[in-house]
Design a protein around this motif. Sequence first.
Motif, PDB file in Angstrom:
ATOM      1  N   CYS A 249       0.844  -1.188   0.000  1.00  0.00           N
ATOM      2  CA  CYS A 249       0.000   0.000   0.000  1.00  0.00           C
ATOM      3  C   CYS A 249       0.883   1.243   0.000  1.00  0.00           C
ATOM      4  O   CYS A 249       1.781   1.363   0.847  1.00  0.00           O
ATOM      5  N   TYR A 250       0.607   2.156  -0.943  1.00  0.00           N
ATOM      6  CA  TYR A 250       1.347   3.420  -1.016  1.00  0.00           C
ATOM      7  C   TYR A 250       0.440   4.569  -0.633  1.00  0.00           C
ATOM      8  O   TYR A 250      -0.642   4.747  -1.201  1.00  0.00           O
ATOM      9  N   ASP A 251       0.876   5.354   0.362  1.00  0.00           N
ATOM     10  CA  ASP A 251       0.145   6.529   0.826  1.00  0.00           C
ATOM     11  C   ASP A 251       0.897   7.771   0.357  1.00  0.00           C
ATOM     12  O   ASP A 251       1.983   8.068   0.861  1.00  0.00           O
ATOM     13  N   PRO A 252       0.358   8.521  -0.613  1.00  0.00           N
ATOM     14  CA  PRO A 252       1.081   9.689  -1.119  1.00  0.00           C
ATOM     15  C   PRO A 252       1.196  10.810  -0.087  1.00  0.00           C
ATOM     16  O   PRO A 252       2.111  11.629  -0.171  1.00  0.00           O
ATOM     17  N   ALA A 253       0.284  10.863   0.881  1.00  0.00           N
ATOM     18  CA  ALA A 253       0.359  11.910   1.895  1.00  0.00           C
ATOM     19  C   ALA A 253       1.610  11.751   2.754  1.00  0.00           C
ATOM     20  O   ALA A 253       2.271  12.730   3.095  1.00  0.00           O
ATOM     21  N   ALA A 254       1.957  10.509   3.095  1.00  0.00           N
ATOM     22  CA  ALA A 254       3.172  10.233   3.864  1.00  0.00           C
ATOM     23  C   ALA A 254       4.333   9.866   2.966  1.00  0.00           C
ATOM     24  O   ALA A 254       5.464   9.763   3.421  1.00  0.00           O
ATOM     25  N   ASN A 255       4.051   9.642   1.684  1.00  0.00           N
ATOM     26  CA  ASN A 255       5.046   9.197   0.706  1.00  0.00           C
ATOM     27  C   ASN A 255       5.763   7.936   1.179  1.00  0.00           C
ATOM     28  O   ASN A 255       6.993   7.843   1.161  1.00  0.00           O
ATOM     29  N   MET A 256       4.965   6.953   1.617  1.00  0.00           N
ATOM     30  CA  MET A 256       5.523   5.729   2.183  1.00  0.00           C
ATOM     31  C   MET A 256       4.747   4.504   1.715  1.00  0.00           C
ATOM     32  O   MET A 256       3.538   4.575   1.473  1.00  0.00           O
ATOM     33  N   TRP A 257       5.482   3.394   1.598  1.00  0.00           N
ATOM     34  CA  TRP A 257       4.899   2.093   1.306  1.00  0.00           C
ATOM     35  C   TRP A 257       4.787   1.285   2.604  1.00  0.00           C
ATOM     36  O   TRP A 257       5.654   1.351   3.456  1.00  0.00           O
ATOM     37  N   THR A 258       3.708   0.509   2.714  1.00  0.00           N
ATOM     38  CA  THR A 258       3.574  -0.451   3.808  1.00  0.00           C
ATOM     39  C   THR A 258       3.216  -1.808   3.223  1.00  0.00           C
ATOM     40  O   THR A 258       2.645  -1.905   2.133  1.00  0.00           O
ATOM     41  N   THR A 259       3.566  -2.848   3.950  1.00  0.00           N
ATOM     42  CA  THR A 259       3.269  -4.224   3.528  1.00  0.00           C
ATOM     43  C   THR A 259       2.021  -4.699   4.245  1.00  0.00           C
ATOM     44  O   THR A 259       1.880  -4.507   5.455  1.00  0.00           O
TER      45      THR A 259
END
Length: 496
Positions: A249-259
């Motif tokens: 999952c990519y969250d553009p607000a935090a500019n981070m990927w999570t598994t």
Amino acid sequence: MKTEVMESSRCPHPGQESTCCQEAHHLRVTIDSSSFTVDKSLLADNCEYFRALFQSGMRECQQEEVRLQCVGVLGFLIMVQVLNGERPVLNDDQIVEAIECTAFLQVPALTKHLINVINSENCLLMYHTAATYGVWELFHSSALFIRDMYADLKEDVVTLPNSMMEYIESLLPSSYVAVCSHSPSTEMLGDLQRTVCYLDEDTQEWRVLTHLPVSASTTMAGLAVLENRLYIFGGVHDVSKKVVESGFCYDPAANMWTTICGPQQPRYNFTLIGHDGCLYAVGGEYDMKALSSVERYQASSGSWSFVSPLPCSAASVVNAVATNRIFICLWKGQGATEIHEYLPECDQWLLVTTLVRHHSYALYMVAHKDNLYVMRNGPGDDFLLCVMDRYNLSSGQWTAISGQYGNSKGSLFTAVVRGDSVFTLSRHVTTEYSIEDHIWRPRRHMKGFGRIGSIYTFLMRLPKATISLTGTPPGRTQDQILRVSPILSSQCSDHT
């Protein structure tokens, strides 16, 4: 339409209203000089006003008749239609009265219907009226729609009060985003081409948004955007078609990927659909066999569960969401294409219509207003051309769209609709079309995506200071580069 609703809402036994209402748990609602009989439980379950009234313990909760002073007849009738499962098409007067009704009676289902029918003709009316009556969910949704069409609506937007215009301008617009088909990589053999890119419409250039996680695969994967987050599930490692088990999952607000966890049934070559807080993994393949199973992912809990399967096993299922309803397109052979709707409230697939058109190999579908556009390659020697048919959900009628689209340099099979425009791309050209009644008219041509392989496209609202990972400095990890400032993070959360 008004007469039919009124008749269906009236007590079926004139002169015996009191007895009938009491036996059937109905309530007579009087507005001005008009009276309507409505299921009492329907009102209690869906209207905050009536729920509070019936639970108040006051004398009114025992009465068989309630007089409403705060809403009009037209708005109340529209509310009853929506609560009975109808999806009425509304003119300007009906929109104003429906907003007044949902504001005073607090009817979430009516507010949701109004949001679902926002379009370029009514968005400004929705926005201004929702502000007047304090229907803030509709106000925000209308503002987002206007923001996406700001260039086309700017002359009308400037007539709004300054505060309302400033609110629209504070929001993030939707950006056209694309990613190619990529297999997993390794930290040692990082692939700079494994990127998610967005179209910078000011420069008409494609720019890097983020790198894919090294273990993520977009080859025969399911990709979808839900609540402005990009989800990737499934996909295969290589020609062995071993499925990637984890999701990303990519969250553009935090500019981070999570598994995150993947579906219970490993699958590839499947369709992922985002809708109302859930993701649906539809069909696909596993171990070289087509699947009919469908799983639903609850984003709030991070859990998967099986729902009603497809009418038949199918891979690469074509889909579109129109007026907040899920539709899929199944190619049945012999040129027959079936459109089914998924009804989440009763977990059921419903056959909507069948189109018989011969085509070669490709099929795609997008939605605009209450229309579904089905695109396909022409049959035989015309396989490089794209032809299109439109199905109107309100009238139930098919229309052949004039013109042929696509050639050896372009294709419509990654189309994405934003406002009254549709974006398509190929390696050579990105084209924006203006959607009109009987034709899609080319509006502008921009730089192509420049990559080979299958391309996934979608819309996301991106931070204004988008971070590019191109040319990551030596010695710094991707996780370090993926950090954003607290100021930017708060701005993103406020304006998405």
